[in-house]
Design a protein around this motif. Sequence first.
Motif, PDB file in Angstrom:
ATOM      1  N   ILE A  39      33.458  99.822  42.737  1.00  0.00           N
ATOM      2  CA  ILE A  39      32.907 100.817  41.814  1.00  0.00           C
ATOM      3  C   ILE A  39      31.381 100.827  41.874  1.00  0.00           C
ATOM      4  O   ILE A  39      30.748 101.893  41.867  1.00  0.00           O
ATOM      5  CB  ILE A  39      33.398 100.537  40.379  1.00  0.00           C
ATOM      6  CG1 ILE A  39      34.911 100.772  40.295  1.00  0.00           C
ATOM      7  CG2 ILE A  39      32.672 101.423  39.368  1.00  0.00           C
ATOM      8  CD1 ILE A  39      35.544 100.320  38.999  1.00  0.00           C
ATOM      9  N   SER A  40      30.770  99.639  41.958  1.00  0.00           N
ATOM     10  CA  SER A  40      29.308  99.577  42.052  1.00  0.00           C
ATOM     11  C   SER A  40      28.807 100.225  43.337  1.00  0.00           C
ATOM     12  O   SER A  40      27.724 100.826  43.357  1.00  0.00           O
ATOM     13  CB  SER A  40      28.834  98.122  41.989  1.00  0.00           C
ATOM     14  OG  SER A  40      29.232  97.394  43.145  1.00  0.00           O
ATOM     15  N   ASN A  41      29.603 100.142  44.392  1.00  0.00           N
ATOM     16  CA  ASN A  41      29.218 100.778  45.648  1.00  0.00           C
ATOM     17  C   ASN A  41      29.164 102.293  45.499  1.00  0.00           C
ATOM     18  O   ASN A  41      28.242 102.949  45.998  1.00  0.00           O
ATOM     19  CB  ASN A  41      30.210 100.391  46.751  1.00  0.00           C
ATOM     20  CG  ASN A  41      29.809 100.943  48.106  1.00  0.00           C
ATOM     21  OD1 ASN A  41      28.742 100.655  48.616  1.00  0.00           O
ATOM     22  ND2 ASN A  41      30.674 101.758  48.688  1.00  0.00           N
ATOM     23  N   VAL A  42      30.141 102.866  44.771  1.00  0.00           N
ATOM     24  CA  VAL A  42      30.125 104.308  44.526  1.00  0.00           C
ATOM     25  C   VAL A  42      28.922 104.697  43.677  1.00  0.00           C
ATOM     26  O   VAL A  42      28.234 105.692  43.945  1.00  0.00           O
ATOM     27  CB  VAL A  42      31.433 104.756  43.837  1.00  0.00           C
ATOM     28  CG1 VAL A  42      31.373 106.235  43.483  1.00  0.00           C
ATOM     29  CG2 VAL A  42      32.623 104.498  44.746  1.00  0.00           C
ATOM     30  N   LEU A  43      28.639 103.902  42.646  1.00  0.00           N
ATOM     31  CA  LEU A  43      27.505 104.202  41.773  1.00  0.00           C
ATOM     32  C   LEU A  43      26.197 104.203  42.546  1.00  0.00           C
ATOM     33  O   LEU A  43      25.339 105.079  42.357  1.00  0.00           O
ATOM     34  CB  LEU A  43      27.443 103.179  40.627  1.00  0.00           C
ATOM     35  CG  LEU A  43      28.601 103.224  39.614  1.00  0.00           C
ATOM     36  CD1 LEU A  43      28.466 102.081  38.622  1.00  0.00           C
ATOM     37  CD2 LEU A  43      28.631 104.563  38.887  1.00  0.00           C
ATOM     38  N   LEU A  44      26.029 103.219  43.446  1.00  0.00           N
ATOM     39  CA  LEU A  44      24.791 103.127  44.214  1.00  0.00           C
ATOM     40  C   LEU A  44      24.702 104.207  45.280  1.00  0.00           C
ATOM     41  O   LEU A  44      23.692 104.909  45.398  1.00  0.00           O
ATOM     42  CB  LEU A  44      24.685 101.746  44.869  1.00  0.00           C
ATOM     43  CG  LEU A  44      24.278 100.576  43.978  1.00  0.00           C
ATOM     44  CD1 LEU A  44      24.330  99.277  44.762  1.00  0.00           C
ATOM     45  CD2 LEU A  44      22.888 100.785  43.411  1.00  0.00           C
ATOM     46  N   GLN A  45      25.779 104.350  46.076  1.00  0.00           N
ATOM     47  CA  GLN A  45      25.713 105.198  47.259  1.00  0.00           C
ATOM     48  C   GLN A  45      25.852 106.683  46.945  1.00  0.00           C
ATOM     49  O   GLN A  45      25.411 107.515  47.750  1.00  0.00           O
ATOM     50  CB  GLN A  45      26.808 104.786  48.254  1.00  0.00           C
ATOM     51  CG  GLN A  45      26.785 103.332  48.664  1.00  0.00           C
ATOM     52  CD  GLN A  45      25.494 102.933  49.384  1.00  0.00           C
ATOM     53  OE1 GLN A  45      24.820 103.753  49.976  1.00  0.00           O
ATOM     54  NE2 GLN A  45      25.162 101.654  49.315  1.00  0.00           N
ATOM     55  N   VAL A  46      26.457 107.033  45.830  1.00  0.00           N
ATOM     56  CA  VAL A  46      26.652 108.445  45.503  1.00  0.00           C
ATOM     57  C   VAL A  46      25.788 108.862  44.314  1.00  0.00           C
ATOM     58  O   VAL A  46      24.913 109.717  44.430  1.00  0.00           O
ATOM     59  CB  VAL A  46      28.142 108.757  45.233  1.00  0.00           C
ATOM     60  CG1 VAL A  46      28.323 110.211  44.822  1.00  0.00           C
ATOM     61  CG2 VAL A  46      28.978 108.474  46.485  1.00  0.00           C
TER      62      VAL A  46
END
Length: 366
Positions: A341-348
């Motif tokens: 989930i943190s990856n989506v928040l950062l990358q998108v």
Amino acid sequence: MTRQANITVKQMKVIITFFLLGDIMWFLPTTTTAVVQEDAWISAMIGIVIGIGLASLIFLFASKFRGLSLIHINRKVLGKYVGGVFSLFFLYLVFNNASAQVRVIGEFITVQMMTETPMRVIMFFFSAVVMIAVYTGYSVIARAAQVFYLLFVVMFSIFIVLLFPEVTSSNLQPILNHTPGKLFGGALLVIAFPFCQLTTLLMLFPYVENKRGAIKEYLYSTVLSGIAILLVILMSILVLGSYMTANHFYATYTLAKKINIGNFLQRLEVILVISYLTSTFYKCAITLHIVCRGLQQLFGLREYRTLVVPMFLMVFGYAYVLTPNTVVFNSLSPPWAFWEISNVLLQVFVVYSVYWLRTRWRKSPI
């Protein structure tokens, strides 16, 4: 940075399906049911609805930066150094996911089928076949996935239909026996593992043909995959019950063993194994190809194929030491979900927010 399209929209729909179903079918029914027991199917419904919305945002994000991979988007929006850090975080997570998929295959085969074979042997050969696919390129992987897609759909459908005689409706009771917070906790696992991992495909969208209305077609395959996830979780509870589903490492494999039509049609778990091995193989191949491509773009290498053999050795070794056993591996699901989930928040969300602010400040596109 426009590239020649080597993947059709239809092939991309197949890749999305394999990506969403892939290895998650091995563990998602168990991990979700462990959180909310017989209400796992309700959590799955909540997670799938939110996940489809999240997938829509990821597809819209890709269309906003048409022709650019995530590495180039990060560099364009955040700059060379900050964008490089974001890209490294993304590639590290993708590498971990690929290693986890190899580990899942190794553990399943050695625990359930070839118990006398060392796990590292299974992982070595599976990793080798995956890296051969990576070497051939994304267009070859996409065409091969399209060939096997129909076989996957037919086998999965047979698996679901043949389970209906074993259904016990009382296994769903009591319904809504958990608080909304607990239900959402189970839904987070469904959101994180299939749907948040779609950020990985942001590296692949630049190579897909530009077709109007493609987002609707991507969403169509996403919805169908969500229905398949719901069916597997629901059938696991209906046939095995919540206790068996939550406490068995490979609940879906046990589920397939329950198929018995007139004491004649039985022992059809091979249908499930072939289906899941196929989907996991293509998900792993696409994931590792994206890691190699991402490193090539990040460090300005001429050819990604020079990374294939080193990547094969790294994945094989890292998958072997990733976790000591299956129990520990399953216990990593909650923290790993937040990582996804943190990856989506950062990358998108963060990247697009910075892009929007910079565009608004400059009064023109970056």
